[in-house]
Design a protein around this motif. Sequence first.
Motif, short mmCIF file in Angstrom:
data_model
loop_
_atom_site.label_atom_id
_atom_site.label_comp_id
_atom_site.label_asym_id
_atom_site.label_seq_id
_atom_site.Cartn_x
_atom_site.Cartn_y
_atom_site.Cartn_z
N SER A 4 -6.87 4.07 -4.32
CA SER A 4 -6.03 3.48 -3.28
C SER A 4 -6.24 1.97 -3.19
CB SER A 4 -6.29 4.13 -1.92
OG SER A 4 -7.66 4.04 -1.57
N ASN A 5 -7.45 1.53 -3.45
CA ASN A 5 -7.72 0.09 -3.45
C ASN A 5 -6.89 -0.61 -4.53
OD1 ASN A 5 -9.19 -2.32 -2.64
ND2 ASN A 5 -10.30 -2.13 -4.58
N GLN A 6 -6.78 0.01 -5.69
CA GLN A 6 -5.97 -0.56 -6.76
C GLN A 6 -4.48 -0.53 -6.39
OE1 GLN A 6 -7.10 -2.14 -9.53
NE2 GLN A 6 -9.09 -1.85 -8.50
N TYR A 7 -4.07 0.55 -5.71
CA TYR A 7 -2.67 0.65 -5.30
C TYR A 7 -2.28 -0.50 -4.38
CZ TYR A 7 1.34 2.07 -2.51
OH TYR A 7 2.53 2.08 -1.85
N PHE A 8 -3.12 -0.81 -3.40
CA PHE A 8 -2.77 -1.84 -2.43
C PHE A 8 -2.81 -3.25 -3.02
CE2 PHE A 8 -4.03 1.58 0.59
CZ PHE A 8 -2.79 1.71 1.20
N LYS A 9 -3.32 -3.38 -4.24
CA LYS A 9 -3.29 -4.67 -4.93
C LYS A 9 -1.96 -4.90 -5.65
CE LYS A 9 -8.30 -5.03 -5.72
NZ LYS A 9 -9.38 -5.06 -6.75
N PHE A 65 5.52 8.40 -6.78
CA PHE A 65 4.29 7.64 -6.83
C PHE A 65 4.48 6.47 -7.79
CE2 PHE A 65 2.80 11.63 -5.21
CZ PHE A 65 1.66 11.35 -4.48
N PRO A 66 3.70 5.41 -7.64
CA PRO A 66 3.80 4.27 -8.57
C PRO A 66 3.08 4.58 -9.88
CG PRO A 66 2.10 3.85 -6.96
CD PRO A 66 2.74 5.15 -6.56
N GLU A 67 3.67 5.48 -10.67
CA GLU A 67 3.00 5.98 -11.88
C GLU A 67 2.67 4.87 -12.87
OE1 GLU A 67 2.01 8.81 -11.49
OE2 GLU A 67 3.50 10.13 -10.59
N ALA A 68 3.56 3.90 -13.00
CA ALA A 68 3.31 2.83 -13.97
C ALA A 68 2.26 1.84 -13.47
CB ALA A 68 4.62 2.10 -14.27
N GLY A 69 2.36 1.47 -12.22
CA GLY A 69 1.46 0.46 -11.69
C GLY A 69 0.10 0.97 -11.29
N CYS A 70 0.02 2.26 -10.89
CA CYS A 70 -1.26 2.83 -10.44
C CYS A 70 -1.26 4.34 -10.73
CB CYS A 70 -1.46 2.56 -8.93
SG CYS A 70 -3.08 3.01 -8.30
N PRO A 71 -1.38 4.71 -12.01
CA PRO A 71 -1.28 6.13 -12.38
C PRO A 71 -2.39 6.99 -11.80
CG PRO A 71 -2.07 4.80 -14.23
CD PRO A 71 -1.61 3.83 -13.18
N GLN A 72 -3.50 6.37 -11.40
CA GLN A 72 -4.62 7.15 -10.86
C GLN A 72 -4.42 7.57 -9.41
OE1 GLN A 72 -4.49 3.92 -11.61
NE2 GLN A 72 -6.26 2.75 -10.86
N LEU A 77 -5.23 11.43 -4.89
CA LEU A 77 -4.80 11.91 -3.58
C LEU A 77 -4.56 13.41 -3.56
CD1 LEU A 77 -2.40 9.12 -2.23
CD2 LEU A 77 -4.88 9.39 -1.93
N VAL A 78 -4.00 13.94 -4.64
CA VAL A 78 -3.77 15.39 -4.70
C VAL A 78 -5.10 16.14 -4.66
CG1 VAL A 78 -2.96 17.28 -6.16
CG2 VAL A 78 -1.54 15.24 -5.87
N ASN A 79 -6.10 15.66 -5.39
CA ASN A 79 -7.41 16.29 -5.39
C ASN A 79 -8.04 16.24 -4.00
OD1 ASN A 79 -9.87 17.40 -6.84
ND2 ASN A 79 -10.73 15.51 -6.00
#
Length: 266
Positions: A4-9, A65-72, A77-79
């Motif tokens: 999530s930290n990477q997502y918000f970047k 989900f932002p699959e390209a920008g943050c595939p993780q 989140l599902v886990n």
Amino acid sequence: MEASNQYFKLDDTIKKEDTIGHGPEFQGWVSQGREVFDQDESGASAEMELKESFAMKTTYAQARFPEAGCPQLRPALVNLFKECQKLTDIILQSLSLSLGKDKNFLSSLHRGALAHCGVVPNLTTLRVNHYPPVTDKLADRPGVVRCGQHTDYGTITLLFQDQIGGLEVKTVSGQWVAASPVLGTVLLNVGDLLENISAGKFPATPHRVLVPSSEEKRWQTRQSIAFFVQPDSDVVCKPVTGPHPGYQPTMVEEYIRKRVRETLRK
């Protein structure tokens, strides 16, 4: 919280592709200032909340989900969602017994959050919150908070905090106290609908996140993850002890959608 930290970047133009409120399930990105939680009994209204979020519902299999920008982000989140379901079931069984009911009583009202996730309509939500550093200019501005005073809408909330802190909860005596992070623990909040079901035996927890008074802490980024557990959408919540003048029968979907709409700004 690394995913999530990477997502918000990511750039806002990428996150904007799945902005919350575009669909009926309220999934996706919530930009800073888009919502304000405010139940201040003094009548004061927060002007802005300095946070952004990403929300995921029980229908996450169909979510964007932002699959390209943050595939993780999706697998992380599902886990976590699935792990939260396991813990929730245990807690609901314990609460059922404390209310004098069969241990599966509350779980049977949360089928869409647990065993029939994504099949039975249910608005349970996993939400990641990101609180960016607060500039001195914003810190001095009246009505600016990180998260306004409110209670959660549903049954219970599982809250995961980083070590920055900042959350405050209101005690039954009316005092605000710090809910300081404890490493390796999950904080449990009671929501409005559990207060209704228990006829006040378990009161909903007012809480807030203020802008830190310390300049050093204001410049620190804060993250939290909340798992908001809601009963199934067609459930009508009412006290297990029978009719109560303080707690009226409440339809879950109608109540939660009303509360969500009240927080979202155009």
